[in-house]
Each structure stands twice: as C-alpha cells, then as structure tokens.
Write an enzyme that holds these catalytic residues in place. Structure first.
Site, short mmCIF file in Angstrom:
data_model
loop_
_atom_site.label_atom_id
_atom_site.label_comp_id
_atom_site.label_asym_id
_atom_site.label_seq_id
_atom_site.Cartn_x
_atom_site.Cartn_y
_atom_site.Cartn_z
N TYR A 97 -4.55 3.43 8.20
CA TYR A 97 -5.89 2.86 8.36
C TYR A 97 -6.48 3.21 9.72
CZ TYR A 97 -3.82 0.28 4.52
OH TYR A 97 -3.18 -0.04 3.37
N SER A 154 0.79 -1.24 0.00
CA SER A 154 0.00 0.00 0.00
C SER A 154 0.82 1.28 0.00
CB SER A 154 -0.94 0.02 1.20
OG SER A 154 -2.03 -0.81 0.91
N LYS A 204 0.30 3.41 -2.93
CA LYS A 204 -0.86 4.30 -3.04
C LYS A 204 -0.44 5.78 -3.02
CE LYS A 204 -3.91 0.89 -0.81
NZ LYS A 204 -4.55 0.48 0.45
N TYR A 207 -4.00 -2.38 -10.05
CA TYR A 207 -3.83 -2.18 -8.60
C TYR A 207 -2.93 -3.27 -7.98
CZ TYR A 207 -5.02 -2.19 -3.63
OH TYR A 207 -4.95 -2.20 -2.27
N VAL A 234 1.13 -3.78 3.81
CA VAL A 234 1.07 -5.09 4.49
C VAL A 234 2.30 -5.95 4.23
CG1 VAL A 234 -1.44 -5.32 4.82
CG2 VAL A 234 -0.39 -6.12 2.69
N1 GLU Z 1 -2.38 -5.33 -1.79
C1 GLU Z 1 -2.92 -5.18 -0.47
C2 GLU Z 1 -4.42 -5.33 -0.49
O1 GLU Z 1 -5.04 -4.72 -1.33
C3 GLU Z 1 -2.52 -3.85 0.08
C4 GLU Z 1 -2.97 -3.60 1.48
C5 GLU Z 1 -1.92 -2.94 2.33
O2 GLU Z 1 -0.74 -2.93 1.99
O3 GLU Z 1 -2.27 -2.42 3.38
O4 GLU Z 1 -5.00 -6.03 0.26
#
Ligand code: GLU
Length: 303
Positions: free
Chosen positions: A238, A63, A66, A190, A256
């Site tokens: 988050y 993430s 992003k 994505y 993650v």
């Molecule tokens: N590729 C992961 C997902 O979409 C990213 C989530 C993350 O890194 O927090 O679940």
C-alpha cells in the site's frame, strides 16, 4: 549460509522489541489475536525449509490472497485484465475510496482493496462464489502441496458484517460499470478469500511458484512470475510500498492479519507473521524481521 542461525537471531531480536504494533481491530475476529505471536519460515531454492517461532500456527492471510487471485485472473483473462485495473502504486491507504472517484472507477492496481475486488469479480464472472473459492483453494493447495489449507468461516462472517468500506468500494465500482457481479456476490467471494488461513510454513511453500527456481511447483509462466513480483514490489505494501522496497529490497505482499509473503527471486520464498501492524497496516515486526533477513543474507533484487 546458516539460515537456521539467522532465523534464531531474528527471533531473539524481535522478541525483545518493546513496540509490537497494533492489531487490525476493524475486523472484530482479528482484534482478538495476541500480538505476542511471531513466526517465520524460509523455503530455499534447494527445497530445504527453515522455520522459527510460531511458524506452524495458522493465521488469516487476508490481502496476501490477492496474489493468488491475481495469478488466477491473469491466467483467465491475460492482458484484458488491465482494461479494468491499473498497475501503478496508489500512495494511499489500502481501503481508500478517494482515487477511485478521480479515476472514474478504475482502481490504481490489483493489490489495493478496490483493485482486488475487481480482480475477484473478473474471475467470478457470473459463477457462484463457491466455485471461485474452490478454484482459488485448489490453486493455493497445489502451490503449497498441502490439501489442509482452508477458509476460516467466522473471520469471513466477521468481515461481511463489518466491511462497510469494502461495500462502499464495490458499489462505487458497480456505479462506474466496473463490477460485473452484484456487490454482495463479489464481496462474499472477496471476504472468504481474505479469510483463508495458513501457517508461515504453508505460506512460504505456497510462494515457491514465484521464486522462479527449478524443482518447485510451476503454476504460471516465468514471464508472469516476473510481472506478479513487479506488482508486489511496487504495490504490495500500500502506501508503505516504497519504504518496504527501500528497507527490504524484495517483492512482498502484506495482509492485515500480520502476515507477509516475500520472494527472493531464484533464492527463497519467505513468510513471516506478527499480528501487530504499523501505521500503513503492514506487520511491524514482520517488516523488521525480513529487513534483518535481507541484510544478513544480502538478498536483494537491486544488486
Ligand atoms: N480483508 C481486508 C480488507 O479488505 C484485507 C486488507 C488487508 O489485508 O490489507 O479490509
């Protein structure tokens, strides 16, 4: 200030930690990563870089990608992006679908999964995912001044085969008219952006454009740098974003894969990696490490 010595102390402290968190096992390829790994790298405003542990070892940025996608989307759409995604913390898990139903398909912010899928969709705008990914990689390579940064195809494949929650989010967005591309196209892009690999050394260099210091790559305007940092501070962890702000006091974005990119405006770009996660899906020791760094250096956006 002796950053190298501070990093050595942090490394020693985290290596004695009995609880290293748990790896993200919902993406099978990530479940195999050794929780014993730890790396950290800091690029200072004067351009010097200090690293410790496994800082040269590539990991899945997940993430953290992003942030780069958001920078591209704001460059492409400007404020029009905010008709499709909000700017408020969600207070819910990164992959939650709950709020999306209540709020008629407008994700709370661009850093939760639903919001990030919308951001990717907006930049994709009918083009082939390959073109979008090429543009994203060019941006990241320019930011890091490193052309070796690449996508790990097996991690992208692993997530495409198992990412049912993300498929649910994409279909839900599409049902609300907030996804222009077919769900499998937006998600193909994505999942591949999440599968970009970088080491802490590369990641810290790639974050320099958010530092707002002279002599570093300037890929977005100073006003936009402030806004991206504001979103990282309020939404980058988050439902753990408030806790991160309280403990660290600097904008950061977690993934993650166990990485975190943290910006000390005007002072440093910081990357840390430890694959074991806490209950909110953020790196457990990574958070503790940047908390120690912020305490020892006094870096904080809150004075
Ligand atoms: N590729 C992961 C997902 O979409 C990213 C989530 C993350 O890194 O927090 O679940």
């Amino acid at each position: 200030m002796d950053i190298a010595a501070i990093l050595r102390d942090i490394h020693e402290t985290v290596s004695q930690s009995p609880d290293r968190g748990t790896v993200a096992d919902y993406i099978p390829e990530l479940a195999r990563i050794d929780t014993g790994r730890f790396g950290m790298s800091v690029v200072l405003a004067d351009g010097t870089q200090h690293s410790v542990g496994d800082a040269a070892r590539p990991f899945s940025i997940q993430s953290i990608s992003k942030i780069f996608a958001l920078a591209l989307a704001l460059g492409r759409l400007g404020d029009r992006l905010w008709t499709r995604v909000g700017r408020e913390p969600s207070g819910l898990a990164f992959n939650s679908i709950l709020q999306l139903e209540h709020e008629a398909g407008i994700p709370r912010n661009p850093l939760i999964n639903a919001g990030a899928i919308v951001v990717t969709d907006a930049v994709l705008a009918g083009n082939a995912p390959r073109e979008y990914l090429g543009e994203l990689l060019r941006f990241i390579r320019a930011a890091a001044e490193d052309d070796a940064i690449h996508i790990n195809e097996s991690i992208a494949l692993s997530e495409s085969e198992t990412g049912h929650r993300n498929f649910a989010l994409a279909h839900f967005l599409r049902a609300h008219g907030n996804l222009q591309n077919a769900p499998h196209m937006a998600l193909g892009a994505y999942f591949h952006q999440c599968a970009i690999e970088m080491s802490c050394e590369q990641l810290a260099r790639s974050g320099r454009f958010l530092m707002g210091a002279q002599g570093h790559p300037r890929l977005v305007s100073p006003g936009r740098v402030r806004r991206i940092n504001a979103l990282m501070m309020t939404c980058g962890h988050y439902d753990g974003s408030g806790d991160f702000a309280y403990r660290v006091g600097l904008p950061g974005k977690s993934g993650v894969g166990g990485g975190i990119l943290v910006i000390a405006p005007g002072r440093a770009s910081i990357a840390v990696w430890s694959p074991g996660l806490n209950a909110q899906g953020n790196s457990k020791l990574g958070t503790e490490a940047v908390e120690m760094l912020a305490r020892r250096t006094g870096w904080s956006v809150f004075g």
